[in-house]
Design an enzyme around this catalytic site. Structure first.
Site, PDB file in Angstrom:
ATOM      1  NE  ARG A 199     -10.538 -31.354 -47.933  1.00  0.00           N
ATOM      2  CZ  ARG A 199     -10.213 -30.808 -48.337  1.00  0.00           C
ATOM      3  NH1 ARG A 199     -10.522 -30.220 -49.866  1.00  0.00           N
ATOM      4  NH2 ARG A 199      -8.891 -30.041 -48.289  1.00  0.00           N
TER       5      ARG A 199
ATOM      6  CE  LYS B  64     -11.135 -30.007 -44.313  1.00  0.00           C
ATOM      7  NZ  LYS B  64      -9.794 -30.715 -43.172  1.00  0.00           N
TER       8      LYS B  64
ATOM      9  CG  HIS C 295     -10.756 -39.159 -45.883  1.00  0.00           C
ATOM     10  ND1 HIS C 295     -10.831 -38.090 -46.669  1.00  0.00           N
ATOM     11  CD2 HIS C 295      -9.423 -38.992 -45.189  1.00  0.00           C
ATOM     12  CE1 HIS C 295     -10.046 -37.180 -46.349  1.00  0.00           C
ATOM     13  NE2 HIS C 295      -9.682 -37.392 -45.573  1.00  0.00           N
TER      14      HIS C 295
ATOM     15  NE  ARG D 138      -9.289 -35.324 -49.896  1.00  0.00           N
ATOM     16  CZ  ARG D 138      -8.910 -34.506 -50.212  1.00  0.00           C
ATOM     17  NH1 ARG D 138      -8.978 -33.707 -51.583  1.00  0.00           N
ATOM     18  NH2 ARG D 138      -7.984 -33.274 -49.488  1.00  0.00           N
TER      19      ARG D 138
ATOM     20  CG  HIS E 236      -3.909 -31.110 -48.995  1.00  0.00           C
ATOM     21  ND1 HIS E 236      -2.907 -32.508 -48.815  1.00  0.00           N
ATOM     22  CD2 HIS E 236      -5.089 -31.263 -48.418  1.00  0.00           C
ATOM     23  CE1 HIS E 236      -4.129 -33.250 -48.756  1.00  0.00           C
ATOM     24  NE2 HIS E 236      -4.518 -32.520 -48.036  1.00  0.00           N
TER      25      HIS E 236
ATOM     26  CE1 TYR F  23      -3.157 -39.880 -49.613  1.00  0.00           C
ATOM     27  CE2 TYR F  23      -2.526 -36.962 -48.932  1.00  0.00           C
ATOM     28  CZ  TYR F  23      -3.248 -38.279 -49.179  1.00  0.00           C
ATOM     29  OH  TYR F  23      -4.470 -38.318 -49.100  1.00  0.00           O
TER      30      TYR F  23
END
Length: 304
Positions: free
Chosen positions: A149, A173, A242, A245, A268, A277
Protein backbone atom coordinates in the site's frame (compact mmCIF):
# COMPACT_ATOMS: atom_id res chain seq x y z
CA UNK A 1 -20.59 18.49 30.56
CA UNK A 2 -19.07 17.04 27.39
CA UNK A 3 -20.63 17.93 24.05
CA UNK A 4 -20.89 15.54 21.12
CA UNK A 5 -17.98 17.38 19.55
CA UNK A 6 -15.86 16.80 22.64
CA UNK A 7 -16.69 13.09 22.59
CA UNK A 8 -15.68 12.84 18.94
CA UNK A 9 -12.35 14.51 19.76
CA UNK A 10 -11.77 12.12 22.67
CA UNK A 11 -12.59 9.14 20.46
CA UNK A 12 -10.18 10.35 17.76
CA UNK A 13 -7.52 10.68 20.45
CA UNK A 14 -8.17 7.06 21.42
CA UNK A 15 -7.75 5.98 17.76
CA UNK A 16 -4.55 7.95 17.41
CA UNK A 17 -2.81 7.03 20.66
CA UNK A 18 -4.20 3.62 21.64
CA UNK A 19 -4.94 2.04 18.26
CA UNK A 20 -2.24 4.07 16.48
CA UNK A 21 -4.22 4.47 13.28
CA UNK A 22 -2.76 6.40 10.36
CA UNK A 23 -3.40 10.09 9.78
CA UNK A 24 -5.45 9.37 6.67
CA UNK A 25 -7.68 6.93 8.60
CA UNK A 26 -8.19 9.50 11.36
CA UNK A 27 -9.19 12.10 8.76
CA UNK A 28 -11.81 9.69 7.38
CA UNK A 29 -13.22 8.97 10.87
CA UNK A 30 -13.40 12.69 11.63
CA UNK A 31 -15.17 13.47 8.36
CA UNK A 32 -17.74 10.70 8.83
CA UNK A 33 -18.56 11.54 12.44
CA UNK A 34 -18.62 15.30 12.05
CA UNK A 35 -20.96 14.99 9.05
CA UNK A 36 -23.33 12.83 11.11
CA UNK A 37 -23.08 15.17 14.09
CA UNK A 38 -23.91 18.17 11.89
CA UNK A 39 -26.97 16.38 10.49
CA UNK A 40 -28.13 15.44 13.98
CA UNK A 41 -27.78 19.03 15.17
CA UNK A 42 -29.84 20.39 12.28
CA UNK A 43 -32.37 17.66 11.59
CA UNK A 44 -32.87 15.77 14.84
CA UNK A 45 -31.48 17.98 17.61
CA UNK A 46 -30.06 14.73 19.01
CA UNK A 47 -26.63 14.11 20.54
CA UNK A 48 -24.45 11.64 18.67
CA UNK A 49 -23.98 9.53 21.82
CA UNK A 50 -27.77 9.11 22.25
CA UNK A 51 -28.70 7.60 18.89
CA UNK A 52 -31.13 4.77 18.37
CA UNK A 53 -31.40 2.43 15.38
CA UNK A 54 -34.20 4.46 13.78
CA UNK A 55 -32.10 7.63 13.78
CA UNK A 56 -29.20 5.75 12.18
CA UNK A 57 -31.48 4.44 9.43
CA UNK A 58 -32.91 7.92 8.83
CA UNK A 59 -29.42 9.34 8.47
CA UNK A 60 -28.38 6.64 5.99
CA UNK A 61 -31.53 7.24 3.96
CA UNK A 62 -30.79 10.97 3.90
CA UNK A 63 -27.22 10.36 2.72
CA UNK A 64 -28.37 7.82 0.12
CA UNK A 65 -30.92 10.25 -1.34
CA UNK A 66 -28.08 12.72 -1.82
CA UNK A 67 -26.02 10.27 -3.84
CA UNK A 68 -23.78 8.57 -1.27
CA UNK A 69 -22.79 5.13 -2.53
CA UNK A 70 -23.29 1.91 -0.63
CA UNK A 71 -19.52 1.66 -0.10
CA UNK A 72 -19.42 5.16 1.42
CA UNK A 73 -22.35 4.39 3.70
CA UNK A 74 -20.72 1.12 4.81
CA UNK A 75 -17.63 3.07 5.81
CA UNK A 76 -19.71 5.64 7.70
CA UNK A 77 -21.54 2.86 9.54
CA UNK A 78 -18.21 1.31 10.44
CA UNK A 79 -17.05 4.65 11.87
CA UNK A 80 -20.23 4.92 13.95
CA UNK A 81 -19.94 1.34 15.22
CA UNK A 82 -16.36 2.00 16.27
CA UNK A 83 -17.39 5.17 18.09
CA UNK A 84 -20.09 3.29 20.01
CA UNK A 85 -17.75 0.44 20.93
CA UNK A 86 -15.58 3.07 22.57
CA UNK A 87 -18.60 4.78 24.20
CA UNK A 88 -19.71 1.43 25.62
CA UNK A 89 -16.22 0.79 26.96
CA UNK A 90 -16.22 4.20 28.63
CA UNK A 91 -19.68 3.69 30.09
CA UNK A 92 -21.14 6.53 28.00
CA UNK A 93 -23.71 4.46 26.07
CA UNK A 94 -25.94 1.50 26.81
CA UNK A 95 -26.03 -0.14 23.37
CA UNK A 96 -24.66 0.18 19.84
CA UNK A 97 -27.45 1.46 17.54
CA UNK A 98 -25.48 0.74 14.34
CA UNK A 99 -24.96 -3.00 14.93
CA UNK A 100 -28.17 -4.18 13.26
CA UNK A 101 -28.12 -1.64 10.41
CA UNK A 102 -26.84 -2.53 6.94
CA UNK A 103 -25.98 -0.12 4.16
CA UNK A 104 -27.37 -0.64 0.65
CA UNK A 105 -25.05 -2.64 -1.58
CA UNK A 106 -23.24 -1.00 -4.45
CA UNK A 107 -22.20 -2.77 -7.64
CA UNK A 108 -18.71 -4.08 -6.99
CA UNK A 109 -16.20 -2.47 -9.29
CA UNK A 110 -13.23 -4.59 -10.23
CA UNK A 111 -9.87 -2.91 -9.68
CA UNK A 112 -7.97 -1.88 -12.78
CA UNK A 113 -4.74 -3.71 -13.56
CA UNK A 114 -1.93 -3.56 -16.07
CA UNK A 115 -1.03 -6.44 -18.35
CA UNK A 116 2.07 -8.22 -17.01
CA UNK A 117 4.06 -7.86 -20.24
CA UNK A 118 3.11 -4.20 -20.57
CA UNK A 119 4.13 -3.46 -16.98
CA UNK A 120 7.43 -5.33 -17.21
CA UNK A 121 8.22 -3.48 -20.43
CA UNK A 122 7.71 -0.18 -18.60
CA UNK A 123 9.83 -1.27 -15.64
CA UNK A 124 12.68 -2.51 -17.85
CA UNK A 125 12.88 0.87 -19.60
CA UNK A 126 16.39 2.34 -19.12
CA UNK A 127 16.48 5.18 -16.58
CA UNK A 128 18.93 8.05 -16.23
CA UNK A 129 21.27 8.79 -13.32
CA UNK A 130 19.20 11.56 -11.79
CA UNK A 131 18.86 10.98 -8.01
CA UNK A 132 15.09 11.37 -7.94
CA UNK A 133 14.64 9.10 -10.95
CA UNK A 134 16.74 6.39 -9.28
CA UNK A 135 14.59 6.77 -6.15
CA UNK A 136 11.36 6.67 -8.16
CA UNK A 137 12.41 3.51 -9.99
CA UNK A 138 13.17 1.83 -6.66
CA UNK A 139 9.77 2.84 -5.23
CA UNK A 140 7.89 1.55 -8.26
CA UNK A 141 9.78 -1.75 -8.33
CA UNK A 142 9.08 -2.24 -4.62
CA UNK A 143 5.37 -1.45 -5.07
CA UNK A 144 5.00 -4.10 -7.76
CA UNK A 145 7.42 -6.61 -6.24
CA UNK A 146 5.78 -6.74 -2.82
CA UNK A 147 2.21 -5.47 -3.32
CA UNK A 148 2.60 -2.59 -0.89
CA UNK A 149 0.00 0.00 0.00
CA UNK A 150 1.07 3.62 -0.39
CA UNK A 151 1.25 4.20 3.38
CA UNK A 152 3.27 1.01 3.80
CA UNK A 153 5.90 2.06 1.28
CA UNK A 154 6.22 5.51 2.83
CA UNK A 155 6.72 3.99 6.30
CA UNK A 156 9.54 1.63 5.24
CA UNK A 157 12.82 2.33 7.05
CA UNK A 158 16.29 1.41 5.86
CA UNK A 159 16.58 -1.35 8.47
CA UNK A 160 13.28 -2.98 7.46
CA UNK A 161 14.63 -4.57 4.29
CA UNK A 162 16.88 -7.64 4.35
CA UNK A 163 18.72 -7.67 1.06
CA UNK A 164 20.43 -11.00 1.71
CA UNK A 165 17.16 -12.84 2.40
CA UNK A 166 15.06 -10.78 0.00
CA UNK A 167 12.50 -9.89 2.69
CA UNK A 168 10.81 -6.72 3.89
CA UNK A 169 9.10 -6.03 7.20
CA UNK A 170 5.90 -4.04 6.59
CA UNK A 171 3.75 -2.07 9.01
CA UNK A 172 0.23 -2.45 7.63
CA UNK A 173 -3.27 -1.32 8.56
CA UNK A 174 -4.08 -1.32 12.26
CA UNK A 175 -0.33 -1.44 13.06
CA UNK A 176 -0.22 -5.10 11.97
CA UNK A 177 3.18 -6.25 10.78
CA UNK A 178 3.95 -8.81 8.10
CA UNK A 179 6.94 -9.95 6.09
CA UNK A 180 6.84 -9.93 2.31
CA UNK A 181 9.35 -11.12 -0.29
CA UNK A 182 11.31 -8.64 -2.40
CA UNK A 183 12.09 -9.77 -5.94
CA UNK A 184 15.52 -9.58 -7.54
CA UNK A 185 14.62 -6.62 -9.78
CA UNK A 186 13.31 -4.63 -6.81
CA UNK A 187 16.40 -5.50 -4.76
CA UNK A 188 18.66 -4.29 -7.56
CA UNK A 189 16.68 -1.02 -7.84
CA UNK A 190 16.74 -0.46 -4.07
CA UNK A 191 20.47 -1.22 -3.90
CA UNK A 192 21.08 1.31 -6.67
CA UNK A 193 19.08 3.86 -4.67
CA UNK A 194 20.95 3.06 -1.45
CA UNK A 195 24.24 3.90 -3.14
CA UNK A 196 23.09 7.49 -3.70
CA UNK A 197 20.53 7.94 -0.90
CA UNK A 198 23.05 9.75 1.34
CA UNK A 199 23.15 12.57 -1.21
CA UNK A 200 19.54 13.43 -0.29
CA UNK A 201 18.81 12.01 3.17
CA UNK A 202 19.25 14.19 6.24
CA UNK A 203 21.58 12.93 8.95
CA UNK A 204 19.84 10.34 11.14
CA UNK A 205 16.77 10.04 8.86
CA UNK A 206 15.59 6.38 9.08
CA UNK A 207 13.20 6.43 6.10
CA UNK A 208 14.22 4.37 3.09
CA UNK A 209 12.65 6.84 0.68
CA UNK A 210 13.23 10.53 1.29
CA UNK A 211 12.19 13.72 -0.46
CA UNK A 212 14.48 16.35 -1.93
CA UNK A 213 14.37 17.99 1.54
CA UNK A 214 16.00 14.93 3.06
CA UNK A 215 13.06 13.79 5.20
CA UNK A 216 10.57 10.92 4.81
CA UNK A 217 8.75 11.26 1.51
CA UNK A 218 5.12 12.44 1.57
CA UNK A 219 2.44 10.07 0.18
CA UNK A 220 1.18 12.72 -2.22
CA UNK A 221 4.71 13.22 -3.55
CA UNK A 222 4.92 9.49 -4.24
CA UNK A 223 1.67 9.59 -6.24
CA UNK A 224 2.85 12.56 -8.30
CA UNK A 225 6.27 11.06 -8.97
CA UNK A 226 4.88 7.65 -9.97
CA UNK A 227 2.50 9.27 -12.46
CA UNK A 228 5.31 11.49 -13.79
CA UNK A 229 7.68 8.53 -14.17
CA UNK A 230 5.07 6.57 -16.13
CA UNK A 231 4.48 9.47 -18.54
CA UNK A 232 8.22 9.76 -19.13
CA UNK A 233 8.38 6.05 -19.99
CA UNK A 234 5.63 6.50 -22.56
CA UNK A 235 2.83 4.79 -20.62
CA UNK A 236 -0.52 4.99 -22.38
CA UNK A 237 -2.50 5.21 -19.13
CA UNK A 238 -2.14 6.81 -15.72
CA UNK A 239 -0.06 4.88 -13.22
CA UNK A 240 -0.64 5.11 -9.48
CA UNK A 241 0.49 3.08 -6.44
CA UNK A 242 -2.74 1.13 -6.00
CA UNK A 243 -2.72 0.10 -9.66
CA UNK A 244 0.68 -1.49 -9.04
CA UNK A 245 -0.69 -3.27 -5.94
CA UNK A 246 -3.71 -4.57 -7.88
CA UNK A 247 -1.45 -5.73 -10.71
CA UNK A 248 0.80 -7.54 -8.22
CA UNK A 249 -2.16 -9.41 -6.74
CA UNK A 250 -3.75 -10.29 -10.07
CA UNK A 251 -0.57 -11.52 -11.73
CA UNK A 252 0.37 -13.59 -8.68
CA UNK A 253 -3.06 -15.18 -8.46
CA UNK A 254 -3.17 -15.93 -12.19
CA UNK A 255 0.16 -17.73 -11.95
CA UNK A 256 -0.28 -19.54 -8.63
CA UNK A 257 -4.02 -19.87 -7.99
CA UNK A 258 -3.21 -19.66 -4.27
CA UNK A 259 -5.74 -17.22 -2.82
CA UNK A 260 -4.57 -17.67 0.78
CA UNK A 261 -0.99 -16.82 -0.11
CA UNK A 262 -2.10 -13.67 -1.94
CA UNK A 263 -4.22 -12.73 1.10
CA UNK A 264 -1.18 -13.00 3.37
CA UNK A 265 1.06 -11.04 1.01
CA UNK A 266 -1.47 -8.23 0.67
CA UNK A 267 -2.09 -8.08 4.42
CA UNK A 268 -5.85 -8.58 4.10
CA UNK A 269 -7.47 -9.61 7.39
CA UNK A 270 -10.54 -10.93 5.54
CA UNK A 271 -10.11 -13.29 2.59
CA UNK A 272 -13.33 -11.85 1.17
CA UNK A 273 -11.36 -8.70 0.35
CA UNK A 274 -8.84 -10.77 -1.60
CA UNK A 275 -11.50 -12.74 -3.47
CA UNK A 276 -12.17 -9.81 -5.78
CA UNK A 277 -9.03 -10.87 -7.63
CA UNK A 278 -10.62 -14.21 -8.46
CA UNK A 279 -13.21 -12.24 -10.44
CA UNK A 280 -10.43 -10.55 -12.34
CA UNK A 281 -8.88 -13.94 -13.08
CA UNK A 282 -12.23 -15.26 -14.31
CA UNK A 283 -12.60 -12.26 -16.61
CA UNK A 284 -9.31 -13.23 -18.23
CA UNK A 285 -10.41 -16.86 -18.56
CA UNK A 286 -13.75 -15.81 -20.03
CA UNK A 287 -11.99 -13.64 -22.59
CA UNK A 288 -9.74 -16.52 -23.63
CA UNK A 289 -12.80 -18.78 -23.83
CA UNK A 290 -14.71 -16.35 -26.00
CA UNK A 291 -11.78 -15.99 -28.36
CA UNK A 292 -10.81 -19.65 -28.57
CA UNK A 293 -13.86 -21.89 -28.15
CA UNK A 294 -15.47 -22.77 -31.49
CA UNK A 295 -18.97 -22.58 -30.05
CA UNK A 296 -18.51 -19.60 -27.74
CA UNK A 297 -19.23 -16.81 -30.21
CA UNK A 298 -22.34 -16.01 -32.12
CA UNK A 299 -21.94 -16.69 -35.78
CA UNK A 300 -22.80 -14.08 -38.31
CA UNK A 301 -26.02 -15.16 -40.03
CA UNK A 302 -25.47 -16.16 -43.62
CA UNK A 303 -27.46 -14.25 -46.17
CA UNK A 304 -29.97 -16.35 -48.06
Amino acid sequence: MSTSGDLIESFLGHLAHERRLSEQTLIAYRRDLERLNSWLSEAESLAIEKLDEQAVRQYLAWRHRRGASGKTLQRELSSLRSLYRWLLREGLAGSNPAVGVRAPKSPRRLPATLDADQLCSLLDHPSDDDLLTIRDQAMIELFYSSGLRLAELVSVNVGDIDMAEGELGVLGKGSKTRRVPVGIKAREAVQRWMLVRANLAAAGEPALFVSSRGTRINPRTVEVRVARWARQQGATRDLHPHLLRHSFATHLLESSGDLRAVQELLGHSDIGTTQIYTHLDFQHLAQVYDQAHPRARKKTPRSE
